[in-house]
Design a protein around this motif. Structure first.
Motif, PDB file in Angstrom:
ATOM      1  N   VAL A   1     -31.064 -46.908  20.821  1.00 48.53           N
ATOM      2  CA  VAL A   1     -31.478 -45.542  21.146  1.00 48.53           C
ATOM      3  C   VAL A   1     -30.587 -45.058  22.275  1.00 48.53           C
ATOM      4  O   VAL A   1     -30.331 -45.792  23.229  1.00 48.53           O
ATOM      5  CB  VAL A   1     -32.967 -45.482  21.570  1.00 48.53           C
ATOM      6  CG1 VAL A   1     -33.333 -44.116  22.104  1.00 48.53           C
ATOM      7  CG2 VAL A   1     -33.871 -45.843  20.405  1.00 48.53           C
ATOM      8  N   SER A   2     -30.100 -43.832  22.163  1.00 48.56           N
ATOM      9  CA  SER A   2     -29.217 -43.263  23.191  1.00 48.56           C
ATOM     10  C   SER A   2     -29.729 -41.913  23.636  1.00 48.56           C
ATOM     11  O   SER A   2     -30.280 -41.153  22.838  1.00 48.56           O
ATOM     12  CB  SER A   2     -27.805 -43.080  22.644  1.00 48.56           C
ATOM     13  OG  SER A   2     -27.214 -44.310  22.353  1.00 48.56           O
ATOM     14  N   LEU A   3     -29.512 -41.615  24.898  1.00 50.00           N
ATOM     15  CA  LEU A   3     -29.767 -40.270  25.390  1.00 50.00           C
ATOM     16  C   LEU A   3     -28.609 -39.408  24.904  1.00 50.00           C
ATOM     17  O   LEU A   3     -27.442 -39.702  25.178  1.00 50.00           O
ATOM     18  CB  LEU A   3     -29.834 -40.246  26.918  1.00 50.00           C
ATOM     19  CG  LEU A   3     -29.934 -38.852  27.546  1.00 50.00           C
ATOM     20  CD1 LEU A   3     -31.203 -38.135  27.097  1.00 50.00           C
ATOM     21  CD2 LEU A   3     -29.881 -38.957  29.059  1.00 50.00           C
ATOM     22  N   MET A   4     -28.940 -38.366  24.142  1.00 47.68           N
ATOM     23  CA  MET A   4     -27.922 -37.459  23.634  1.00 47.68           C
ATOM     24  C   MET A   4     -28.191 -36.078  24.215  1.00 47.68           C
ATOM     25  O   MET A   4     -29.331 -35.616  24.208  1.00 47.68           O
ATOM     26  CB  MET A   4     -27.929 -37.422  22.111  1.00 47.68           C
ATOM     27  CG  MET A   4     -27.599 -38.764  21.506  1.00 47.68           C
ATOM     28  SD  MET A   4     -27.308 -38.642  19.741  1.00 47.68           S
ATOM     29  CE  MET A   4     -27.331 -40.373  19.300  1.00 47.68           C
ATOM     30  N   THR A   5     -27.146 -35.457  24.708  1.00 49.63           N
ATOM     31  CA  THR A   5     -27.291 -34.140  25.310  1.00 49.63           C
ATOM     32  C   THR A   5     -26.528 -33.108  24.495  1.00 49.63           C
ATOM     33  O   THR A   5     -25.495 -33.404  23.905  1.00 49.63           O
ATOM     34  CB  THR A   5     -26.760 -34.120  26.761  1.00 49.63           C
ATOM     35  OG1 THR A   5     -25.384 -34.492  26.761  1.00 49.63           O
ATOM     36  CG2 THR A   5     -27.556 -35.063  27.641  1.00 49.63           C
ATOM     37  N   ALA A   6     -27.082 -31.915  24.467  1.00 48.32           N
ATOM     38  CA  ALA A   6     -26.459 -30.795  23.754  1.00 48.32           C
ATOM     39  C   ALA A   6     -26.267 -29.650  24.735  1.00 48.32           C
ATOM     40  O   ALA A   6     -27.201 -29.303  25.475  1.00 48.32           O
ATOM     41  CB  ALA A   6     -27.330 -30.349  22.592  1.00 48.32           C
ATOM     42  N   ARG A   7     -25.090 -29.085  24.745  1.00 53.04           N
ATOM     43  CA  ARG A   7     -24.827 -27.902  25.565  1.00 53.04           C
ATOM     44  C   ARG A   7     -25.683 -26.759  25.034  1.00 53.04           C
ATOM     45  O   ARG A   7     -25.795 -26.557  23.819  1.00 53.04           O
ATOM     46  CB  ARG A   7     -23.344 -27.544  25.480  1.00 53.04           C
ATOM     47  CG  ARG A   7     -22.957 -26.383  26.367  1.00 53.04           C
ATOM     48  CD  ARG A   7     -21.463 -26.149  26.377  1.00 53.04           C
ATOM     49  NE  ARG A   7     -21.002 -25.834  25.033  1.00 53.04           N
ATOM     50  CZ  ARG A   7     -19.791 -26.130  24.575  1.00 53.04           C
ATOM     51  NH1 ARG A   7     -18.925 -26.774  25.323  1.00 53.04           N
ATOM     52  NH2 ARG A   7     -19.441 -25.794  23.356  1.00 53.04           N
ATOM     53  N   LYS A   8     -26.317 -26.021  25.931  1.00 48.84           N
ATOM     54  CA  LYS A   8     -27.140 -24.887  25.528  1.00 48.84           C
ATOM     55  C   LYS A   8     -26.247 -23.768  25.000  1.00 48.84           C
ATOM     56  O   LYS A   8     -25.057 -23.706  25.303  1.00 48.84           O
ATOM     57  CB  LYS A   8     -27.979 -24.396  26.703  1.00 48.84           C
ATOM     58  CG  LYS A   8     -29.030 -25.417  27.129  1.00 48.84           C
ATOM     59  CD  LYS A   8     -29.963 -24.858  28.143  1.00 48.84           C
ATOM     60  CE  LYS A   8     -30.971 -24.042  27.392  1.00 48.84           C
ATOM     61  NZ  LYS A   8     -32.229 -23.851  28.085  1.00 48.84           N
ATOM     62  N   THR A   9     -26.824 -22.896  24.215  1.00 51.94           N
ATOM     63  CA  THR A   9     -26.077 -21.762  23.677  1.00 51.94           C
ATOM     64  C   THR A   9     -26.052 -20.625  24.692  1.00 51.94           C
ATOM     65  O   THR A   9     -26.837 -20.602  25.642  1.00 51.94           O
ATOM     66  CB  THR A   9     -26.708 -21.259  22.366  1.00 51.94           C
ATOM     67  OG1 THR A   9     -28.053 -20.854  22.622  1.00 51.94           O
ATOM     68  CG2 THR A   9     -26.695 -22.330  21.293  1.00 51.94           C
TER      69      THR A   9
END
Length: 164
Positions: free
Chosen positions: A94-102
């Protein structure tokens, strides 16, 4: 999930530029994916292991997000649970995945994160099509359809945080 094409995938990304979407690595095995068992299409970039991508059906078509994996946690390996499918994995499963906000927030460098199965095979784990090892799935009284609905709701909430 219905089968999707490379063109549809590239057009779906909401948190990267058109140029970034054009350059990202799309899986070459789209024709052989188990589409009937997928709630979303997720894959890791083979050329850049710290990048991952997720594309899911939405009311308006498809929504795709580019993700970054956080640096692995140093120390003693432990079991961690995916926020979407509730599968536990030993070590780096399991990994912490981050997404840039729009929008403006994304331009300012803001992002949101979620703990996901590192291989993004959540749909297959919750349907029992892929095994994460002994003790990885807790016994639940929910049906597979109810588990899939719960996962879809959790994914929609994450995407709302990315786009909202």
């Amino acid at each position: 999930m219905e089968p999707v094409t490379e063109r549809e995938i590239r057009a779906s990304f909401v948190n990267c530029t058109k140029g970034e979407a054009k350059r990202l690595s799309v899986p070459g095995d789209l024709a052989t994916r188990p589409w009937d068992d997928l709630d979303f299409l997720g894959w890791r970039d083979p050329a850049s292991p710290q990048r991952a991508y997720l594309v899911t059906p939405s009311g308006d078509g498809l929504v795709g997000v580019a993700l970054r994996l956080a640096a692995p946690h140093a120390g003693r390996p432990r079991r961690t649970m995916c926020s979407l499918c509730l599968t536990t994995h030993q070590g780096g499963g399991v990994s912490l995945m981050t997404a840039r906000k729009t929008g403006r927030e994304g331009q300012q460098g803001n992002s949101v994160g979620v703990y996901l199965c590192a291989d993004l095979a959540c749909s297959l784990y919750l349907r029992g099509k892929k095994d994460a090892g002994p003790g990885a799935r807790l016994h639940e009284s929910l049906t597979s359809a109810e588990k899939a609905d719960r996962t879809a709701a959790k994914l929609a909430a994450f995407l709302a945080r990315v786009t909202g």
